[in-house]
Design an enzyme around this catalytic site. Structure first.
Site, short mmCIF file in Angstrom:
data_model
loop_
_atom_site.label_atom_id
_atom_site.label_comp_id
_atom_site.label_asym_id
_atom_site.label_seq_id
_atom_site.Cartn_x
_atom_site.Cartn_y
_atom_site.Cartn_z
N CYS A 45 62.51 -99.28 64.11
CA CYS A 45 62.30 -98.80 65.48
C CYS A 45 61.86 -97.34 65.38
CB CYS A 45 63.59 -98.91 66.28
SG CYS A 45 63.46 -98.33 67.99
N ARG A 66 73.83 -101.42 73.06
CA ARG A 66 74.26 -100.61 71.91
C ARG A 66 75.11 -99.44 72.38
NH1 ARG A 66 69.39 -98.72 69.80
NH2 ARG A 66 69.15 -100.88 69.14
N CYS A 92 62.97 -100.66 73.52
CA CYS A 92 64.33 -100.16 73.40
C CYS A 92 64.44 -98.96 74.33
CB CYS A 92 64.62 -99.76 71.95
SG CYS A 92 66.22 -98.96 71.69
N CYS A 114 70.16 -81.78 75.85
CA CYS A 114 69.76 -81.96 74.46
C CYS A 114 69.91 -80.68 73.63
CB CYS A 114 68.32 -82.45 74.39
SG CYS A 114 67.77 -82.83 72.71
N CYS A 172 66.21 -96.71 62.65
CA CYS A 172 65.61 -96.03 63.80
C CYS A 172 65.06 -94.68 63.32
CB CYS A 172 66.64 -95.82 64.89
SG CYS A 172 67.42 -97.37 65.44
N CYS A 174 65.00 -80.71 78.39
CA CYS A 174 66.07 -81.64 78.75
C CYS A 174 67.42 -80.92 78.66
CB CYS A 174 66.05 -82.85 77.83
SG CYS A 174 64.45 -83.68 77.72
N CYS A 206 61.71 -78.56 69.77
CA CYS A 206 61.12 -79.37 70.84
C CYS A 206 60.74 -78.50 72.03
CB CYS A 206 62.10 -80.45 71.27
SG CYS A 206 61.40 -81.58 72.50
#
Length: 352
Positions: A142, A272, A202, A72, A109, A69, A65
């Site tokens: 999702c 959740r 979501c 992460c 998901c 962040c 990626c």
């Protein structure tokens, strides 16, 4: 009657809880937490009874990626020891989804690392969704693919995707301290694009990123105002090799207070318990489910969860019922966002 019961009575009478109410919940003395749970759990039971929705993650693409962040393990600059791979094949994605469905999941998901999907990526995911729904037409799907470009949410909706996950992660006032390669507004804009295409929103947060109580409440209020119908509450997993390594700000009781604040501010939302459940709630996982009504089954994206059988035993031992199981007598909720989208006045995908 406790002050918490009075607060819940007010919410049950259709009054929105305020930011100050949520702040007071976060600052509940530890020796009053069980009383807090007893009161706030009335909101959970009002909307969801004792059902727990089980979700299952399929990690379509891991690592690689370009975003920075700080929390992460997949981010630019991370040296975390994780699996890194490009896209799963359609058959591999289907096989993983089926594993979750066999365990009782009703929502799959589908997650891919990266800033956002290309048009080819959208085509690839559309094919996977078609394969899953051809075999399991009632499953909710999702997608979580990053920042969306114009028209991409509509293409996902046409392919049979029911919901789109894109977390705001933290308060706007705290956002720039955890990532610099995209803005808070970028994230809000993607949630709006998903909603505009008819996808269920979501969006949730990560607790334990150095935010203040006020910033945590700021994020929860923002999620309510965004209209997030499903709110994942993640608890920071401090991966080695990331800027947040060895960051330990959470205790089990702190996590319970966060879940209580989330339920208070969004009483009818699917709350959740997501990443970090086992690590931070520990022996209070079942207590957390008297506030939340949804979990992930098994592993997360780059971190192991507890065994799926242990998750299901945890639910059964504490009197919870898996949504959609033979023991679930609640039936489909007509106000559920996916039911609404499949009902009259909506465009129903051919394979839904």
């Amino acid at each position: 009657m406790t002050s918490y019961d009075q607060l819940v009575d007010r919410v049950l009478a259709s009054a929105d809880a305020t930011a100050q109410d949520a702040l007071a919940v976060l600052r509940t003395p530890d020796d009053e937490v069980m009383g807090l749970v007893a009161a706030i759990s009335r909101l959970r039971r009002e909307h969801f009874g004792m059902t727990v929705k089980v979700n299952y993650l399929v990690n379509l693409r891991s690592g690689l990626c370009p975003e920075d962040c700080g929390y992460c393990s997949q981010a630019l600059g991370s040296t975390s020891e994780i699996l890194r791979y490009t896209w799963l094949s359609e058959d591999e994605a289907l096989a993983q989804a089926q594993a979750g469905l066999r365990g009782g999941a009703t929502r799959v998901c589908m997650v891919a690392s990266g800033r956002g999907p290309s048009e080819r990526d959208i085509d690839r995911v559309a094919g996977m969704v078609d394969a899953i729904k051809s075999e399991h037409p009632q499953v909710e799907v999702c997608a979580c693919l990053g920042l969306l470009k114009d028209g991409q949410a509509e293409r996902l909706r046409e392919a049979g995707v029911d919901a789109y996950n894109h977390n705001i992660n933290t308060a706007e006032s705290h956002h720039d301290s955890i990532v610099t390669t995209h803005t808070y507004e970028d994230r809000v804009r993607t949630v709006a694009k998903a909603q505009g295409a008819g996808l269920s929103a979501c969006s949730g947060l990560i607790a334990g990123l150095g935010e203040s109580d006020e910033q945590l409440v700021e994020a929860l209020v923002a999620l309510r105002e965004l209209g997030s119908e499903s709110i994942p509450i993640n608890f920071l997993i401090p991966f080695d090799g990331t800027p947040k390594q060895q960051t330990w700000e959470l205790s089990p009781l702190r996590c319970i207070k966060i879940l209580a604040a989330a339920r208070l501010l969004a009483p009818a939302a699917e709350i959740r318990i997501a990443a970090g459940r086992e690590m931070h709630l520990r022996s209070l996982q079942a207590t957390g489910l008297h506030l939340a009504n949804s979990i992930f089954l098994g592993d997360y994206l780059t971190a192991e969860g507890q065994a799926a059988d242990d998750d299901l035993a945890l639910l059964a031992d504490n009197g919870f019922v898996v949504l959609g199981s033979p023991d679930d007598e609640s039936g489909p909720r007509e106000d559920h966002p996916v039911i609404r989208r499949r009902g009259a006045g909506t465009q129903t995908p051919a394979n839904a």
